[in-house]
Design an enzyme around this catalytic site. Structure first.
Site, PDB file in Angstrom:
ATOM      1  CG  ASN A   7      78.207 -18.696 -26.292  1.00  0.00           C
ATOM      2  OD1 ASN A   7      77.237 -19.181 -26.884  1.00  0.00           O
ATOM      3  ND2 ASN A   7      79.214 -19.416 -25.826  1.00  0.00           N
ATOM      4  NE  ARG A  91      79.695 -21.973 -29.409  1.00  0.00           N
ATOM      5  CZ  ARG A  91      79.225 -22.951 -28.644  1.00  0.00           C
ATOM      6  NH1 ARG A  91      78.512 -22.669 -27.572  1.00  0.00           N
ATOM      7  NH2 ARG A  91      79.459 -24.200 -28.937  1.00  0.00           N
ATOM      8  CG  HIS A 180      82.541 -28.191 -28.837  1.00  0.00           C
ATOM      9  ND1 HIS A 180      82.216 -29.490 -28.580  1.00  0.00           N
ATOM     10  CD2 HIS A 180      81.629 -27.440 -28.166  1.00  0.00           C
ATOM     11  CE1 HIS A 180      81.154 -29.551 -27.796  1.00  0.00           C
ATOM     12  NE2 HIS A 180      80.767 -28.312 -27.543  1.00  0.00           N
ATOM     13  N   GLY A 210      82.570 -30.878 -21.925  1.00  0.00           N
ATOM     14  CA  GLY A 210      81.821 -29.972 -21.035  1.00  0.00           C
ATOM     15  C   GLY A 210      80.401 -30.480 -21.009  1.00  0.00           C
ATOM     16  NE  ARG A 241      74.089 -31.866 -26.585  1.00  0.00           N
ATOM     17  CZ  ARG A 241      74.922 -30.890 -26.946  1.00  0.00           C
ATOM     18  NH1 ARG A 241      75.602 -30.983 -28.068  1.00  0.00           N
ATOM     19  NH2 ARG A 241      75.076 -29.832 -26.182  1.00  0.00           N
ATOM     20  CG  ASN A 335      86.815 -27.413 -13.649  1.00  0.00           C
ATOM     21  OD1 ASN A 335      87.654 -26.653 -13.182  1.00  0.00           O
ATOM     22  ND2 ASN A 335      85.922 -27.029 -14.527  1.00  0.00           N
ATOM     23  CD  GLU A 385      83.873 -22.469 -26.683  1.00  0.00           C
ATOM     24  OE1 GLU A 385      83.605 -22.398 -25.467  1.00  0.00           O
ATOM     25  OE2 GLU A 385      83.234 -23.165 -27.467  1.00  0.00           O
TER      26      GLU A 385
HETATM   27  N1  LIG Z   1      84.795 -29.625 -10.757  1.00  0.00           N
HETATM   28  C1  LIG Z   1      84.124 -30.280 -11.701  1.00  0.00           C
HETATM   29  N2  LIG Z   1      84.155 -31.622 -11.739  1.00  0.00           N
HETATM   30  C2  LIG Z   1      83.484 -32.298 -12.681  1.00  0.00           C
HETATM   31  N3  LIG Z   1      82.760 -31.718 -13.644  1.00  0.00           N
HETATM   32  C3  LIG Z   1      82.698 -30.380 -13.668  1.00  0.00           C
HETATM   33  C4  LIG Z   1      83.376 -29.581 -12.697  1.00  0.00           C
HETATM   34  N4  LIG Z   1      83.119 -28.274 -12.989  1.00  0.00           N
HETATM   35  C5  LIG Z   1      82.313 -28.273 -14.079  1.00  0.00           C
HETATM   36  N5  LIG Z   1      82.058 -29.516 -14.488  1.00  0.00           N
HETATM   37  C6  LIG Z   1      81.218 -29.978 -15.622  1.00  0.00           C
HETATM   38  O1  LIG Z   1      81.307 -29.079 -16.689  1.00  0.00           O
HETATM   39  C7  LIG Z   1      80.011 -28.921 -17.287  1.00  0.00           C
HETATM   40  C8  LIG Z   1      79.912 -27.573 -17.959  1.00  0.00           C
HETATM   41  O2  LIG Z   1      80.925 -27.479 -18.897  1.00  0.00           O
HETATM   42  P1  LIG Z   1      81.087 -26.204 -19.827  1.00  0.00           P
HETATM   43  O3  LIG Z   1      82.267 -26.430 -20.714  1.00  0.00           O
HETATM   44  O4  LIG Z   1      81.102 -24.980 -18.980  1.00  0.00           O
HETATM   45  O5  LIG Z   1      79.758 -26.322 -20.649  1.00  0.00           O
HETATM   46  P2  LIG Z   1      78.970 -25.373 -21.625  1.00  0.00           P
HETATM   47  O6  LIG Z   1      79.921 -24.274 -22.089  1.00  0.00           O
HETATM   48  O7  LIG Z   1      78.621 -26.273 -22.752  1.00  0.00           O
HETATM   49  O8  LIG Z   1      77.791 -24.880 -20.868  1.00  0.00           O
HETATM   50  C9  LIG Z   1      79.038 -29.082 -16.135  1.00  0.00           C
HETATM   51  O9  LIG Z   1      77.822 -29.593 -16.575  1.00  0.00           O
HETATM   52  C10 LIG Z   1      79.756 -30.075 -15.259  1.00  0.00           C
HETATM   53  O10 LIG Z   1      79.334 -31.376 -15.626  1.00  0.00           O
HETATM   54  C1  LIG Z   2      78.078 -27.555 -30.146  1.00  0.00           C
HETATM   55  C2  LIG Z   2      77.782 -27.798 -28.717  1.00  0.00           C
HETATM   56  O1  LIG Z   2      77.510 -28.914 -28.316  1.00  0.00           O
HETATM   57  O2  LIG Z   2      77.871 -26.736 -27.914  1.00  0.00           O
HETATM   58  P1  LIG Z   2      77.636 -26.724 -26.331  1.00  0.00           P
HETATM   59  O3  LIG Z   2      78.689 -27.603 -25.764  1.00  0.00           O
HETATM   60  O4  LIG Z   2      77.818 -25.278 -25.963  1.00  0.00           O
HETATM   61  O5  LIG Z   2      76.247 -27.243 -26.103  1.00  0.00           O
HETATM   62 MG   LIG Z   3      80.586 -24.720 -24.174  1.00  0.00          MG
END
Ligand SMILES: Nc1ncnc2c1ncn2[C@@H]1O[C@H](COP(=O)(O)OP(=O)(O)O)[C@@H](O)[C@H]1O
Ligand SMILES: CC(=O)OP(=O)(O)O
Ligand SMILES: [Mg+2]
Length: 411
Positions: A7, A91, A180, A210, A241, A335, A385
């Site tokens: 990824n 991905r 997603h 996330g 965003r 979380n 994923e």
């Molecule tokens: N314990 C928590 N409480 C609140 N938010 C959390 C916690 N752990 C992770 N996060 C949030 O999850 C985000 C990351 O999500 P994630 O799905 O791993 O993102 P990505 O795959 O897009 O990088 C972090 O920026 C944070 O805001």
């Molecule tokens: C599509 C997209 O927003 O992916 P990510 O959450 O990994 O930034």
């Molecule tokens: Mg992600």
């Protein structure tokens, strides 16, 4: 069969190595800060201690090379040779209308992905770097691509079209795609399994919240509507965003602030959302901590975020004329206890009854967090994923082997 899943982000490369006999993860890790001064590799071989290296990694080709070295390293490695890897699955965020399913990489597929660079500038170019890097370092290994958009290709015209001149769709394929998808697909199946009901019998809303965030209305197992659109900018408020806004803001801001299109685009993608409103951080952990310490801007950012999640859930319940299950996933969804509580306790009119004790439990497994009496089942399902990418890659390879056998037998 051993499969490597990749990824690739603009400055990162996450990987997981699967043994598909039992879908176990033999090793996983990430290369961060590619192209910056000190890159960091974190490698976690199963059953061995984690390894962290800081070095200079100027591009994804070098990143993949380092991953290969670690996977076959005499001390930290898990493989005798890279020949043990039978395929690499990637991905890819944007598949446009060209890709309704995962597929093997060939020159044509690469060309199509390249054509979509404009539509996912943060995501598609690094994925292509990952594909090219594997091609350079492991030239004989088949590669597959799994698209975020593929799951949403079932959306009907009334949800995927924008109410703008049709010529824009016909000429430039300007429409809503959704993202997603791998995650929405995976968690909806897990949720149905947990509930012991066929997915086809359910009206479900999945919230992947996330770093990027999107909600999907899944009607009888198929994506019916989703909050992201032409690009991953539409919909919910996110870390950096903006999500939905009046499109008139773009020319208005360009005019008032003397900004270029690129600058406005960057503002909406990288300097908006939680970050912009809180003035603190794009990370929900920091937002909730500061809010609890009395920071008013953090509280406003939190309230705006929650308002939009509730609004989308309400909209999708209306669009499907009902909802049987609501699913939370990804970093925030899995979380953040307070996020789930605030959302669920703000939409009780839908028949949602949260069980606070269940909501506060911590677990890595899919679980129910509503009461047994709740008319809508609410679940937390950790997304995966990478596992879905590994499974699709495995199935493509098996199908290819079967097709080859048929040709050989017929010959
Ligand atoms: N314990 C928590 N409480 C609140 N938010 C959390 C916690 N752990 C992770 N996060 C949030 O999850 C985000 C990351 O999500 P994630 O799905 O791993 O993102 P990505 O795959 O897009 O990088 C972090 O920026 C944070 O805001
Ligand atoms: C599509 C997209 O927003 O992916 P990510 O959450 O990994 O930034
Ligand atoms: Mg992600």
């Amino acid at each position: 069969m051993i499969i490597l899943v990749m990824n690739a982000g603009s400055s990162s490369l996450k990987y997981q190595l699967y043994d598909m006999h039992d879908e176990s993860v033999i090793a996983k890790g990430r290369v961060e800060r590619i192209g910056l001064d000190s890159s960091i590799i974190t490698h976690e071989p199963a059953g061995k201690p984690e390894v962290r290296h800081v070095s200079e990694i100027l591009d994804h080709i070098t990143g993949v090379k380092r991953v290969i070295e670690l996977l076959t390293h005499p001390e930290y490695g898990v493989l005798k040779s890279m020949d043990e890897i039978k395929a690499v699955g990637h991905r890819v965020v944007h598949g446009g209308e060209s890709f309704k399913h995962s597929t093997l990489v060939d020159a044509n597929v690469k060309l199509e992905i390249r054509k979509l660079f404009d539509l996912a500038p943060l995501h598609n170019p690094p994925a292509m770097m990952g594909i090219n890097a594997v091609e350079t370092n492991m030239p004989d290994v088949p590669q597959t691509v799994v698209f975020d958009t593929a799951f949403h290709q079932t959306m009907p015209q009334e949800t995927f079209l924008y109410p703008i001149p049709m010529v824009l769709y016909k000429r430039h394929k300007i429409r809503r795609y959704g993202f997603h998808g791998t995650s929405h697909d995976y968690v909806s199946r897990q949720a149905a399994e947990k509930l012991g009901k066929p997915l086809e019998s359910l009206k479900m809303i999945t919230c992947h919240i996330g770093n990027g965030a999107s909600c999907t209305a899944i009607l009888h197992g198929k994506s019916y509507d989703t909050s992201m659109g032409l690009t991953p900018l539409e919909g919910l408020m996110m870390g950096t965003r903006s999500g939905d806004l009046d499109p008139a803001i773009v020319p208005f801001t360009m005019n008032k602030e003397d900004l270029t299109l690129n600058e406005v685009n960057s503002m909406l993608n990288k300097h908006s959302g939680l970050q912009a409103i809180s003035g603190l951080s794009s990370d929900m952990r920091e937002i909730t901590e500061s809010m609890e310490e009395g920071n008013k801007q953090a509280k406003l950012a939190f309230d705006m975020y929650m308002h939009r999640v509730k609004k989308y859930i309400g909209a999708y319940a209306a669009a499907m004329n009902g909802v049987d299950a609501l699913v939370f996933t990804a970093g925030v969804g899995e979380n953040s206890v307070i996020t789930r509580q605030t959302v669920c306790e703000g939409i009780t009119f839908l028949g949602i009854e949260l069980d606070r004790a269940r909501n506060e439990e911590r677990s890595k497994d899919a679980r129910l967090i509503s009461t047994d009496e709740s008319r809508v089942a609410v679940l937390v399902v950790p997304t995966n994923e990478e596992l879905l990418i590994a499974r699709d890659t495995y199935h493509i390879l098996m199908q290819q082997a079967e097709d080859r056998n048929i040709v050989e037998v017929e010959a």
